[in-house]
Design a protein around this motif. Structure first.
Motif, PDB file in Angstrom:
ATOM      1  N   PHE A   1       0.856  -1.181   0.000  1.00 42.40           N
ATOM      2  CA  PHE A   1       0.000   0.000   0.000  1.00 42.40           C
ATOM      3  C   PHE A   1       0.893   1.231   0.000  1.00 42.40           C
ATOM      4  O   PHE A   1       1.776   1.369   0.853  1.00 42.40           O
ATOM      5  CB  PHE A   1      -0.912   0.011   1.231  1.00 42.40           C
ATOM      6  CG  PHE A   1      -2.111  -0.877   1.093  1.00 42.40           C
ATOM      7  CD1 PHE A   1      -3.253  -0.421   0.449  1.00 42.40           C
ATOM      8  CD2 PHE A   1      -2.090  -2.178   1.580  1.00 42.40           C
ATOM      9  CE1 PHE A   1      -4.359  -1.242   0.305  1.00 42.40           C
ATOM     10  CE2 PHE A   1      -3.192  -3.003   1.446  1.00 42.40           C
ATOM     11  CZ  PHE A   1      -4.326  -2.533   0.803  1.00 42.40           C
ATOM     12  N   VAL A   2       0.675   2.110  -0.977  1.00 43.02           N
ATOM     13  CA  VAL A   2       1.484   3.323  -1.089  1.00 43.02           C
ATOM     14  C   VAL A   2       0.568   4.534  -1.164  1.00 43.02           C
ATOM     15  O   VAL A   2      -0.556   4.449  -1.667  1.00 43.02           O
ATOM     16  CB  VAL A   2       2.397   3.280  -2.337  1.00 43.02           C
ATOM     17  CG1 VAL A   2       3.441   2.190  -2.213  1.00 43.02           C
ATOM     18  CG2 VAL A   2       1.578   3.095  -3.604  1.00 43.02           C
ATOM     19  N   PRO A   3       1.032   5.686  -0.657  1.00 39.59           N
ATOM     20  CA  PRO A   3       0.211   6.898  -0.721  1.00 39.59           C
ATOM     21  C   PRO A   3       0.176   7.479  -2.133  1.00 39.59           C
ATOM     22  O   PRO A   3       1.138   7.359  -2.893  1.00 39.59           O
ATOM     23  CB  PRO A   3       0.912   7.842   0.260  1.00 39.59           C
ATOM     24  CG  PRO A   3       2.332   7.388   0.272  1.00 39.59           C
ATOM     25  CD  PRO A   3       2.282   5.901   0.095  1.00 39.59           C
ATOM     26  N   VAL A   4      -0.950   8.115  -2.451  1.00 42.97           N
ATOM     27  CA  VAL A   4      -1.163   8.719  -3.765  1.00 42.97           C
ATOM     28  C   VAL A   4      -1.362  10.220  -3.591  1.00 42.97           C
ATOM     29  O   VAL A   4      -2.200  10.655  -2.787  1.00 42.97           O
ATOM     30  CB  VAL A   4      -2.401   8.119  -4.464  1.00 42.97           C
ATOM     31  CG1 VAL A   4      -2.569   8.714  -5.860  1.00 42.97           C
ATOM     32  CG2 VAL A   4      -2.288   6.608  -4.533  1.00 42.97           C
ATOM     33  N   ALA A   5      -0.587  11.022  -4.328  1.00 44.30           N
ATOM     34  CA  ALA A   5      -0.703  12.478  -4.255  1.00 44.30           C
ATOM     35  C   ALA A   5      -1.908  12.961  -5.056  1.00 44.30           C
ATOM     36  O   ALA A   5      -2.544  12.198  -5.787  1.00 44.30           O
ATOM     37  CB  ALA A   5       0.578  13.129  -4.770  1.00 44.30           C
ATOM     38  N   MET A   6      -2.207  14.244  -4.952  1.00 40.59           N
ATOM     39  CA  MET A   6      -3.379  14.806  -5.617  1.00 40.59           C
ATOM     40  C   MET A   6      -3.292  14.667  -7.135  1.00 40.59           C
ATOM     41  O   MET A   6      -4.308  14.505  -7.819  1.00 40.59           O
ATOM     42  CB  MET A   6      -3.540  16.285  -5.240  1.00 40.59           C
ATOM     43  CG  MET A   6      -4.794  16.943  -5.814  1.00 40.59           C
ATOM     44  SD  MET A   6      -5.026  18.627  -5.226  1.00 40.59           S
ATOM     45  CE  MET A   6      -5.362  18.326  -3.491  1.00 40.59           C
ATOM     46  N   ASP A   7      -2.076  14.709  -7.692  1.00 39.69           N
ATOM     47  CA  ASP A   7      -1.925  14.620  -9.150  1.00 39.69           C
ATOM     48  C   ASP A   7      -1.908  13.182  -9.650  1.00 39.69           C
ATOM     49  O   ASP A   7      -1.707  12.927 -10.835  1.00 39.69           O
ATOM     50  CB  ASP A   7      -0.657  15.335  -9.607  1.00 39.69           C
ATOM     51  CG  ASP A   7       0.615  14.701  -9.042  1.00 39.69           C
ATOM     52  OD1 ASP A   7       0.505  13.725  -8.264  1.00 39.69           O
ATOM     53  OD2 ASP A   7       1.711  15.189  -9.371  1.00 39.69           O
ATOM     54  N   GLY A   8      -2.132  12.214  -8.753  1.00 38.48           N
ATOM     55  CA  GLY A   8      -2.177  10.811  -9.155  1.00 38.48           C
ATOM     56  C   GLY A   8      -0.858  10.081  -9.043  1.00 38.48           C
ATOM     57  O   GLY A   8      -0.804   8.860  -9.202  1.00 38.48           O
ATOM     58  N   SER A   9       0.241  10.797  -8.779  1.00 38.90           N
ATOM     59  CA  SER A   9       1.540  10.142  -8.636  1.00 38.90           C
ATOM     60  C   SER A   9       1.597   9.415  -7.296  1.00 38.90           C
ATOM     61  O   SER A   9       0.907   9.779  -6.340  1.00 38.90           O
ATOM     62  CB  SER A   9       2.668  11.166  -8.731  1.00 38.90           C
ATOM     63  OG  SER A   9       2.579  12.107  -7.678  1.00 38.90           O
ATOM     64  N   ILE A  10       2.429   8.384  -7.228  1.00 38.91           N
ATOM     65  CA  ILE A  10       2.516   7.585  -6.018  1.00 38.91           C
ATOM     66  C   ILE A  10       3.918   7.644  -5.427  1.00 38.91           C
ATOM     67  O   ILE A  10       4.882   8.016  -6.098  1.00 38.91           O
ATOM     68  CB  ILE A  10       2.141   6.111  -6.297  1.00 38.91           C
ATOM     69  CG1 ILE A  10       3.143   5.489  -7.287  1.00 38.91           C
ATOM     70  CG2 ILE A  10       0.724   5.997  -6.816  1.00 38.91           C
ATOM     71  CD1 ILE A  10       2.919   4.007  -7.529  1.00 38.91           C
ATOM     72  N   PHE A  11       4.016   7.273  -4.170  1.00 40.31           N
ATOM     73  CA  PHE A  11       5.314   7.145  -3.516  1.00 40.31           C
ATOM     74  C   PHE A  11       5.905   5.813  -3.964  1.00 40.31           C
ATOM     75  O   PHE A  11       5.326   4.749  -3.720  1.00 40.31           O
ATOM     76  CB  PHE A  11       5.148   7.172  -1.996  1.00 40.31           C
ATOM     77  CG  PHE A  11       6.447   7.074  -1.247  1.00 40.31           C
ATOM     78  CD1 PHE A  11       7.321   8.152  -1.200  1.00 40.31           C
ATOM     79  CD2 PHE A  11       6.805   5.894  -0.601  1.00 40.31           C
ATOM     80  CE1 PHE A  11       8.532   8.062  -0.517  1.00 40.31           C
ATOM     81  CE2 PHE A  11       8.004   5.797   0.086  1.00 40.31           C
ATOM     82  CZ  PHE A  11       8.870   6.885   0.122  1.00 40.31           C
TER      83      PHE A  11
END
Length: 362
Positions: free
Chosen positions: A280-290
């Motif tokens: 499980f990885v976090p997703v930023a507002m622009d759709g990119s992920i960590f």
């Protein structure tokens, strides 16, 4: 138990009624350009006569077969454009090897098989035909054969006239070439472009791009170079009933005998990656992920996480994810897509991603 032979025949039985000989029609109908050239150069019935003769000539395979046609009695076809616009490429021609190759290439591109595998080494009637014998031998190494046929298609495309917009008027041939070459790339473990994956999965590029941008369930991850790793393609393709190639298994059966593959159990293809685990990885507002590609330092395994003023350096992607999970709002540094400058972004949601897909982004 599903045998290799069972799987081959199941795909062959599905391919045969579905195939519409679109590429053959496109090839033969493109000969109408001959008439257009003649009509541009001459002012009489030269184009009408030439196209009437050409229709008779392509229906026969050798010069000796032309004799009974009484070509001298042929009348000009004043409606030659209509004739060639609807001509049946397969039935109206002597089915030269190139048209046969396109039939074979379509089976490979869509079903991961070669129809000539239905002919075993003892089928002398078929193998006495030179190009059939050559293809039967070449079918042991489909990648080489596919590239050879695709080179022919490229040469054909270069010879066919262009439309008013400067693009080729051909539709089916370029699409088939791209799909077949994309399958070979996937088979050989090479990353695919978005267009190539769209071609293999039977969807439009726009639809796939939208799924990737929206981080839809099952959508593949794309690397910084715009490529998709084979492992990242698997789920997307499996959900669209993609037929994984079986040519390696068939090649191991050569020389093919009458009962080839009947005792060979077909194992699930490796690309399914059933053993692959998830993160499980976090997703930023622009759709990119960590993801691992954000690592810095000589080993590219140091990640900067946390809010501004409280940032910490963490070694190892797994440890960084664990700490982000414990934050009320996960924050991390990543380069701006446009400027390349590193800045802090905040996670808006979490996404379950295959570990192999994350590694492909590195």
């Amino acid at each position: 138990m599903v045998t290799l032979r069972d799987e081959f025949h199941a795909r062959l039985d599905e391919f045969r009624p579905e195939y519409g000989f679109w590429e053959q029609d496109e090839v033969i109908r493109s000969l109408a350009n001959t008439g257009e050239l003649l009509d541009l150069i001459f002012v009489g019935d030269e184009a009408a006569m030439a196209m009437a003769l050409l229709e008779k000539i392509i229906a026969k395979g050798t010069r000796e077969d032309w004799e009974p046609l009484r070509l001298g009695d042929t009348k000009p076809d004043l409606n030659w454009r209509e004739t060639w616009d609807r001509i049946d490429g397969w039935d109206a021609s002597s089915t030269p090897p190139f048209l046969d190759d396109l039939h074979e290439l379509n089976a490979f591109a869509n079903f991961g098989i070669m129809t000539i595998w239905d002919i075993h080494a003892d089928s002398q009637d078929y193998l006495e035909v030179r190009h059939m014998k050559e293809r039967f031998d070449e079918a042991k190494n489909p990648p080489k054969w596919v590239r050879k046929v695709c080179e022919k298609i490229e040469r054909f495309e270069a010879l066919v006239g262009r439309g008013g917009n400067g693009k080729y008027e051909l539709t089916y041939l370029p699409a088939l070439r791209e799909q077949a070459l994309a399958r070979i790339k996937l088979d050989e473990g090479e990353p695919l472009t978005v267009g190539e994956l769209a071609s293999l999965s039977g969807v439009s590029i726009k639809r796939l791009q939208n799924a990737i941008y929206a981080q839809s369930e099952g959508a593949p991850s794309v690397s910084k170079k715009g490529l998709i790793a084979p492992e990242a393609c698997a789920r997307w393709l499996n959900e669209r009933d993609y037929r994984w190639s079986i040519w390696r298994e068939v090649a191991a059966e050569y020389p093919l005998k009458v009962s080839w593959g009947e005792q060979t159990e077909l194992a699930p293809p490796d690309p399914l990656k059933e053993h692959d685990d998830y993160v499980f990885v976090p997703v930023a507002m622009d759709g990119s992920i960590f993801s691992p590609h954000l690592g810095r330092g000589s080993a590219r395994d140091r990640f900067t996480i946390g809010p501004k003023g409280e940032e910490v350096q963490v070694e190892g992607f797994g440890e960084a994810v664990e700490r982000l999970l414990r934050m009320e709002t996960p924050r991390w540094r990543r380069p701006n897509p446009e400027s390349g400058r590193w800045g802090i972004v905040s996670g808006q949601s979490w996404k379950r991603v295959r570990r192999s897909e994350l590694e492909a982004l590195a």
